[in-house]
Design a protein around this motif. Structure first.
Motif, PDB file in Angstrom:
ATOM      1  N   UNK A 384       0.851  -1.193   0.000  1.00 33.60           N
ATOM      2  CA  UNK A 384       0.000   0.000   0.000  1.00 33.60           C
ATOM      3  C   UNK A 384       0.881   1.235   0.000  1.00 33.60           C
ATOM      4  N   UNK A 385       0.459   2.260  -0.735  1.00 36.01           N
ATOM      5  CA  UNK A 385       1.174   3.536  -0.680  1.00 36.01           C
ATOM      6  C   UNK A 385       1.160   4.016   0.768  1.00 36.01           C
ATOM      7  N   UNK A 386       2.328   4.323   1.331  1.00 35.66           N
ATOM      8  CA  UNK A 386       2.392   4.614   2.777  1.00 35.66           C
ATOM      9  C   UNK A 386       1.743   5.938   3.166  1.00 35.66           C
ATOM     10  N   UNK A 387       1.318   5.982   4.404  1.00 38.57           N
ATOM     11  CA  UNK A 387       0.791   7.210   4.992  1.00 38.57           C
ATOM     12  C   UNK A 387       1.823   8.325   4.866  1.00 38.57           C
ATOM     13  N   UNK A 388       1.355   9.515   4.523  1.00 36.64           N
ATOM     14  CA  UNK A 388       2.258  10.650   4.383  1.00 36.64           C
ATOM     15  C   UNK A 388       2.764  10.848   2.975  1.00 36.64           C
TER      16      UNK A 388
END
Length: 424
Positions: A384-388
């Motif tokens: 998943x595309x990371x938080x931030x």
């Protein structure tokens, strides 16, 4: 929401449509305004939201060789026996088309673009030598909210529409995982109607592969494959069939597609990738209808944030995310995998603008279908595309809020710039 309410919502949002839904809605509004009107038409005024304008301007009208807003409006007036739904253009005859062309030549048609209005808004005023009328469609493509004839109000639901706009986040009040959970509890028989979408949209795709109009994508891809530059793998089939269906529909092929959340192209994205993956996996019918329901629900859910019509391409973001979520379900993924897939698609395609309905949308749908497949595969592997990273936040809900803020606030002037470019 309970299971019955969710099924009813899907039945409202997933319906057949012939032709791009914006010119169809214009034809529908003009048919309402003209129905039973007496006298010779002297003047017509059409006021419509910027989103409807840009999506109707350049798209092919089924059963004709024409495009354009004025043509759609004239056809709605001239069609002999209109069906007052998204299939209104299905019974067009050569006589109807000739009458519409003559009407455009003989009667002044004023078109006004509204930038500060609901994203779906169409107002048609007709003046004859005996009386006048006005019809307004708002919020949804078939939602007649006002009808007036000779200063006598026949229908007035405008206050309901304003109230619905204030409560437009009603679906988003519920966590997405809760809604999907209810879908998985629904009996197969209540969702079986969704299978018709596979038949309709794959038929449109087959037409797109064979035709030689529009962008001629089907024939072009054949040549590219023969040269060894494109494969015959699953990803290639998903993108090819999705783009071919869009090419045919935007070119005006006179076949219905199953729409999703008011858009035929959204329906193409929401259904075709799932159909192809399901066939490859030999998925059972119950699994397939659940995947379709998830796809349509996610598409509708995200539109609560970005708008039913928006400066962001809904085919790329909301429908693409829906398709990715549905594919994850076919791959036996759980809710965490579904959320990862949605975030992957949003992160990849959030910057795709909507510059109106046209055959060129086929390439946007191709990108969306490919991203849905790739985003789902990666999500199933825990990626998943990371938080931030950009607009991706700590949760799906907050990510969607960020996406909505960009669409509703950050891109407020995009439609004006797009329409200016279209004029030039």
């Amino acid at each position: 929401m309970n299971t019955e309410e969710i099924v009813n919502l899907l039945k409202e949002e997933v319906v057949p449509a012939i032709g791009c839904t914006e010119p169809v809605a214009i034809a529908l509004a003009s048919a309402y305004a003209h129905h039973s009107l007496e006298g010779k038409i002297k003047r017509i005024k059409l006021s419509l939201s910027s989103n409807v304008y840009k999506n109707a301007k350049a798209v092919g009208i089924p059963g004709t060789h024409h495009t354009g807003i004025e043509t759609a409006l004239a056809l709605g007036i001239c069609i002999q026996e209109p069906a007052f739904d998204l299939t209104i253009l299905s019974p067009l005859t050569d006589e109807d088309i000739e009458m519409a062309m003559n009407l455009q030549r003989e009667v002044p048609i004023e078109v006004e673009i509204l930038y500060d209005s609901p994203s779906v808004y169409i107002e048609v005023g007709i003046t004859t030598d005996r009386e006048d009328s006005k019809a307004i469609i708002a919020e949804r493509h078939t939602n007649l909210v006002f009808l007036e004839r000779s200063s006598q109000v026949i229908i007035d639901r405008k206050s309901n529409t304003k109230r619905n706009m204030k409560n437009s986040k009603s679906l988003a009040k519920y966590p997405l995982k809760e809604l999907i959970g209810k879908i998985l509890e629904a009996p197969y028989s209540s969702l079986e109607f969704l299978l018709e979408g596979i038949s309709l949209n794959m038929t449109m795709a087959e037409a797109g592969l064979k035709m030689e109009k529009g962008m001629n994508l089907g024939k072009s891809w054949e040549k590219i494959v023969e040269k060894g530059f494109w494969g015959k793998d699953l990803n290639s089939k998903i993108t090819l069939y999705t783009s071919a269906a869009c090419d045919a529909r935007m070119a005006g092929v006179r076949l219905p597609v199953m729409s999703s959340s008011g858009s035929g192209n959204n329906g193409i994205i929401s259904i075709i990738p799932i159909s192809i993956v399901a066939e490859h996996l030999k998925s059972g019918k119950e699994k397939v209808v659940q995947a379709l329901a998830i796809s349509h629900m996610v598409n509708t859910y995200i539109k609560e944030y970005i708008g039913r019509l928006s400066p962001i391409c809904g085919c790329g973001v909301s429908a693409g995310a829906g398709a990715g979520a549905g594919i994850v379900h076919l791959l036996e993924g759980g809710m965490e995998d579904i959320e990862r897939a949605i975030i992957n698609v949003i992160s990849g395609l959030a910057g795709m603008i909507c510059d109106g309905g046209k055959v060129g949308c086929a390439l946007k749908l191709s990108a969306s279908a490919g991203m849905a497949w790739q985003g789902a595969l990666l999500a199933k592997e825990g990626v998943k595309v990371p938080e931030g990273n950009g607009i991706v936040a700590s949760s799906l809900q907050k990510t969607l809020e960020n996406l909505g803020k960009i669409s509703q606030e950050g891109m407020f002037n995009v439609d004006k710039s797009v329409i200016s470019a279209m004029y030039n």
